[in-house]
Scaffold this motif. Sequence first.
Motif, mmCIF file in Angstrom:
data_model
loop_
_atom_site.group_PDB
_atom_site.id
_atom_site.type_symbol
_atom_site.label_atom_id
_atom_site.label_comp_id
_atom_site.label_asym_id
_atom_site.label_seq_id
_atom_site.Cartn_x
_atom_site.Cartn_y
_atom_site.Cartn_z
ATOM 1 N N LEU A 115 0.836 -1.201 0.000
ATOM 2 C CA LEU A 115 0.000 0.000 0.000
ATOM 3 C C LEU A 115 0.870 1.251 0.000
ATOM 4 C CD1 LEU A 115 -2.717 -1.159 2.551
ATOM 5 C CD2 LEU A 115 -3.056 -0.785 0.107
ATOM 6 N N VAL A 116 1.796 1.342 0.939
ATOM 7 C CA VAL A 116 2.544 2.588 1.131
ATOM 8 C C VAL A 116 3.615 2.776 0.045
ATOM 9 C CG1 VAL A 116 4.047 3.861 2.721
ATOM 10 C CG2 VAL A 116 2.096 2.560 3.608
ATOM 11 N N ASP A 117 4.402 1.742 -0.215
ATOM 12 C CA ASP A 117 5.546 1.902 -1.130
ATOM 13 C C ASP A 117 5.161 1.733 -2.595
ATOM 14 O OD1 ASP A 117 6.797 1.981 1.283
ATOM 15 O OD2 ASP A 117 7.889 0.101 1.037
ATOM 16 N N VAL A 118 4.362 0.699 -2.893
ATOM 17 C CA VAL A 118 4.092 0.386 -4.305
ATOM 18 C C VAL A 118 2.890 1.168 -4.817
ATOM 19 C CG1 VAL A 118 3.645 -1.469 -5.954
ATOM 20 C CG2 VAL A 118 5.057 -1.916 -3.940
ATOM 21 N N LEU A 119 1.803 1.159 -4.044
ATOM 22 C CA LEU A 119 0.598 1.834 -4.516
ATOM 23 C C LEU A 119 0.533 3.295 -4.074
ATOM 24 C CD1 LEU A 119 -1.962 -1.081 -3.915
ATOM 25 C CD2 LEU A 119 -0.591 -0.590 -5.944
ATOM 26 N N GLY A 120 1.413 3.674 -3.147
ATOM 27 C CA GLY A 120 1.501 5.084 -2.756
ATOM 28 C C GLY A 120 0.300 5.630 -1.997
ATOM 29 N N VAL A 121 -0.406 4.774 -1.239
ATOM 30 C CA VAL A 121 -1.529 5.289 -0.436
ATOM 31 C C VAL A 121 -1.294 5.004 1.050
ATOM 32 C CG1 VAL A 121 -3.437 5.230 -2.080
ATOM 33 C CG2 VAL A 121 -2.813 3.134 -0.861
ATOM 34 N N THR A 122 -1.711 5.970 1.865
ATOM 35 C CA THR A 122 -1.690 5.758 3.303
ATOM 36 C C THR A 122 -3.120 5.786 3.831
ATOM 37 O OG1 THR A 122 0.436 6.842 3.408
ATOM 38 C CG2 THR A 122 -0.712 6.563 5.487
ATOM 39 N N ASP A 123 -3.919 6.704 3.275
ATOM 40 C CA ASP A 123 -5.331 6.753 3.641
ATOM 41 C C ASP A 123 -6.102 5.926 2.623
ATOM 42 O OD1 ASP A 123 -7.942 7.261 4.203
ATOM 43 O OD2 ASP A 123 -7.709 9.432 4.387
ATOM 44 N N VAL A 124 -6.573 4.761 3.058
ATOM 45 C CA VAL A 124 -7.267 3.865 2.117
ATOM 46 C C VAL A 124 -8.785 4.035 2.212
ATOM 47 C CG1 VAL A 124 -5.415 2.166 2.093
ATOM 48 C CG2 VAL A 124 -7.252 1.951 3.775
ATOM 49 N N GLY A 125 -9.222 5.102 2.894
ATOM 50 C CA GLY A 125 -10.649 5.393 2.980
ATOM 51 C C GLY A 125 -11.409 4.479 3.923
ATOM 52 N N ALA A 126 -10.699 3.937 4.915
ATOM 53 C CA ALA A 126 -11.350 2.993 5.819
ATOM 54 C C ALA A 126 -12.028 3.718 6.985
ATOM 55 C CB ALA A 126 -10.325 2.005 6.355
ATOM 56 N N TYR A 127 -12.997 3.037 7.574
ATOM 57 C CA TYR A 127 -13.727 3.555 8.743
ATOM 58 C C TYR A 127 -13.834 2.416 9.743
ATOM 59 C CZ TYR A 127 -17.649 5.153 11.610
ATOM 60 O OH TYR A 127 -18.461 5.497 12.658
ATOM 61 N N PHE A 128 -13.335 2.647 10.957
ATOM 62 C CA PHE A 128 -13.348 1.578 11.956
ATOM 63 C C PHE A 128 -13.374 2.244 13.334
ATOM 64 C CE2 PHE A 128 -11.276 -1.869 14.464
ATOM 65 C CZ PHE A 128 -12.116 -2.924 14.119
ATOM 66 N N PRO A 129 -14.555 2.456 13.888
ATOM 67 C CA PRO A 129 -14.667 3.273 15.101
ATOM 68 C C PRO A 129 -14.367 2.496 16.388
ATOM 69 C CG PRO A 129 -16.832 2.611 14.383
ATOM 70 C CD PRO A 129 -15.863 1.997 13.415
ATOM 71 N N HIS A 130 -13.115 2.064 16.535
ATOM 72 C CA HIS A 130 -12.747 1.269 17.705
ATOM 73 C C HIS A 130 -11.354 1.636 18.191
ATOM 74 C CE1 HIS A 130 -16.245 -1.298 17.104
ATOM 75 N NE2 HIS A 130 -15.928 -1.332 15.820
ATOM 76 N N THR A 131 -11.054 1.263 19.433
ATOM 77 C CA THR A 131 -9.715 1.457 19.983
ATOM 78 C C THR A 131 -8.861 0.249 19.606
ATOM 79 O OG1 THR A 131 -10.796 2.501 21.847
ATOM 80 C CG2 THR A 131 -8.450 2.035 22.083
ATOM 81 N N VAL A 132 -7.709 0.535 19.008
ATOM 82 C CA VAL A 132 -6.864 -0.529 18.457
ATOM 83 C C VAL A 132 -5.444 -0.384 18.992
ATOM 84 C CG1 VAL A 132 -5.872 -1.464 16.320
ATOM 85 C CG2 VAL A 132 -8.236 -0.629 16.331
ATOM 86 N N THR A 133 -4.805 -1.516 19.272
ATOM 87 C CA THR A 133 -3.375 -1.492 19.567
ATOM 88 C C THR A 133 -2.695 -2.423 18.574
ATOM 89 O OG1 THR A 133 -1.707 -1.564 21.310
ATOM 90 C CG2 THR A 133 -3.337 -3.342 21.314
ATOM 91 N N TYR A 134 -1.429 -2.141 18.266
ATOM 92 C CA TYR A 134 -0.755 -2.856 17.181
ATOM 93 C C TYR A 134 0.467 -3.619 17.703
ATOM 94 C CZ TYR A 134 1.736 -3.721 12.837
ATOM 95 O OH TYR A 134 2.403 -4.334 11.799
ATOM 96 N N HIS A 135 0.538 -4.908 17.341
ATOM 97 C CA HIS A 135 1.704 -5.733 17.680
ATOM 98 C C HIS A 135 2.572 -5.857 16.431
ATOM 99 C CE1 HIS A 135 4.279 -8.923 18.962
ATOM 100 N NE2 HIS A 135 3.731 -9.825 18.188
ATOM 101 N N PRO A 136 3.808 -5.365 16.474
ATOM 102 C CA PRO A 136 4.594 -5.276 15.230
ATOM 103 C C PRO A 136 5.091 -6.615 14.678
ATOM 104 C CG PRO A 136 5.832 -4.363 17.090
ATOM 105 C CD PRO A 136 4.479 -4.704 17.615
ATOM 106 N N THR A 137 5.085 -7.677 15.427
ATOM 107 C CA THR A 137 5.573 -9.034 15.073
ATOM 108 C C THR A 137 7.057 -9.041 14.700
ATOM 109 O OG1 THR A 137 5.235 -9.271 12.658
ATOM 110 C CG2 THR A 137 3.305 -9.609 14.084
ATOM 111 N N CYS A 138 7.736 -10.109 15.072
ATOM 112 C CA CYS A 138 9.191 -10.200 14.883
ATOM 113 C C CYS A 138 9.594 -10.087 13.414
ATOM 114 C CB CYS A 138 9.698 -11.521 15.451
ATOM 115 S SG CYS A 138 9.362 -11.673 17.207
#
Lengths: 246, 482
Positions: A115-138
């Motif tokens: 998405l970011v490097d090849v297609l050049g988008v960061t805002d993909v127009g998504a909607y998700f009204p929740h609290t999220v935490t991110y696990h980066p994985t090894c």
Amino acid sequence: MRIALFITCLNDTLYPDTGRAVVRLLERLGHEVVFPESQTCCGQMHYNTGYRRDAQRLAVRFAETFGDADAVLAPSGSCAAMVRDIHPRLGRPGSPLERAASRLAPRVHDLSELLVDVLGVTDVGAYFPHTVTYHPTCHGLRMLGLGDRPYALLRAVRGLKLVDLPEAHECCGFGGTFAVKNPDVSAAMGTDKARNVAATGAEVLCAVDNSCLMHIGGTLDRQRAGVRVLHLAEILASTEQEPTRL
Amino acid sequence: MSRTFIGMPAFPRAARTATADAQLRHNLRAATRTIRGKRAAAVGELDDWAALRAAGKAVKERTLRHLDRYLEQLEASVTAAGGHVHWAADAAEANRIVADLVQATGHSEVVKVKSMATQEIGLNDALREAGITAYETDLAELIVQLGDDLPSHILVPAIHRDRAEIREIFLRRMAGWGVPAPEGLTDDPRALAEAARVHLREKFLNARVAVSGANFAVAETGTLVVLESEGNGRMCLTLPETLISVVGIEKTIPTWADLDVFLRTLPRSATGERMNPYTSTWTGVTPGDGPQEFHLVLLDNGRTDVLADEVGRQALRCIRCSACLNICPVYERTGGHAYGSVYPGPIGAILTPQLRGTGGEPEASLPYASSLCGACYEVCPVAIDIPEVLVHLRERVASAGGAGHRVEKAAMAAAGWVLGDGRRLGAAQRAAAAARSLVPRRLPGPAGAWTDTRDLPAVPGESFRRWWRDRRVGGADTEAES
Ligand code: SF4
């Protein structure tokens, strides 16, 4: 752009929602998506457990299946890393496998890279009204070096509140057959990870690898922590019209 | 007296005991978190860390490629400087050489500088059998020796002990070894250090023979180098009349200039310090100054076999900084004893099975004592790709094929057959989906360990490939793939 999906055997069999979300997302962004049906597995489990020959055969098959794709998307950080970093090393220098895998490697991407490097988008127009935490994985962290990409994608999702995960960089303890061969250490690591996730107060734990999510999510479920796990694709595919439900 | 790791159970069983020990988990967690935070800060200060890491790797690689030549040069330099060089093929030979050298001095006590090589060969036990008492002088090593314990860490052998436990060991055991601990000893770190200082001073002043290892051996001048924090090593290196240094052959570096990079990377990686407090170097003998007799015992003990393995040989680049132990989430939860090896943690998991072979149960289990998270590779100052070597050794263990691995091999082959073809995978998925209501969330038998603490995901009714096909043909069901 025409994007070939490598859905990975675990996603294909146990997490088809992730694959469906990837298709929905990429088609929404106006891209053509193909799924070469002869694909199976990257051989990560075989390789990591010490069965190099079995892994080699699967690597050959992968190169045959995806050899002429413009871009290959693998919605699994560890499988993307396996294909990109390990497949070329499975063949002797100068062998057909080494040459084919090395030629293909630069075209293989994780979802956030695509998405970011090849297609050049960061805002993909998504909607998700929740609290999220991110696990980066090894694998996402160290082998692929995804860096800020997944966070940037999540921050651009409308309605989403992103909260920091304490000790995010630490392994969750899955490690494929490690979880079976060393169950006590694996469980101790998983329990600590689950505790850190629960401490954030997030409703959802997000990652780019369903194998880690299976492990952490299974631990959270057992603890009745009330936190759901979702692959990044399922959050990015969510819209007001077609929301991903918790 | 110190014991050895012989007879330890395989890693998973030892780890079960360790992970269940709350005090141990707490001690390890506190210690490793502090030290890895310090390391990250000290490394973060440098903007040329990546270049230093590459340079350290290159120096070690070049040296190992021509090790035979540099070793001969080292021998010539040490001899020219008035020292004596002894070659030891294995632990037994090294121990015999050291015991003979000590006995030739007529003394029956030695002071020791903390050294992994002498741990590896079990020197203290061998000396005891020869009627010689070895006194450890490194503070943490002293705690382990007094406690009749095993070291749990390369750099901080007593990392698994907290202050209260150390106080108790000092009070109980110091008197039996020399100067007793003061009455009313508290667990204040300064009080504990002072008790050790007074206890050790007597050893330093009486010692006539010292045994050390070395961090580096410079071939061009025959100089040995030890880096330390406490200065106790320097006491041993300067006060006695006879000095015996036991050094693994892979510690050789060609020149003083090559030392530069390691003096910058080792302290930062090890203790998170810009520079270690004491760097001692010694070259042969100098009349009227320091030990008047110097012996270098060059130890092979499996190292040339490691050198012959193209993938595994990178383990010989190790400078024993222990950064990989401090970052490792597995080590943090088990401690060093679970590895059943003098070298614990990630480096132990790749070095021990190579030095000792994978024939024994603990050794064969070590390559699997990792989730392959890659954190060890990331911090290693000489860029040893530990995950790569682990997988390489797993291949060796799996192809040797013990009882467990026959079953595993068959399972892997079966999985490989299913995964070898998209249609076979599709058929297997349909079979799993059909039986999904029969799949329990907890598994029976040995696989049950997985479900003891985790729920398994439910098997979905439809695989992705099935969905894709149905979607393409407009929802029509098709069995053409089977
Ligand atoms: S393997 Fe690397 S990180 Fe680990 S002790 Fe050796 S040099 Fe240090």
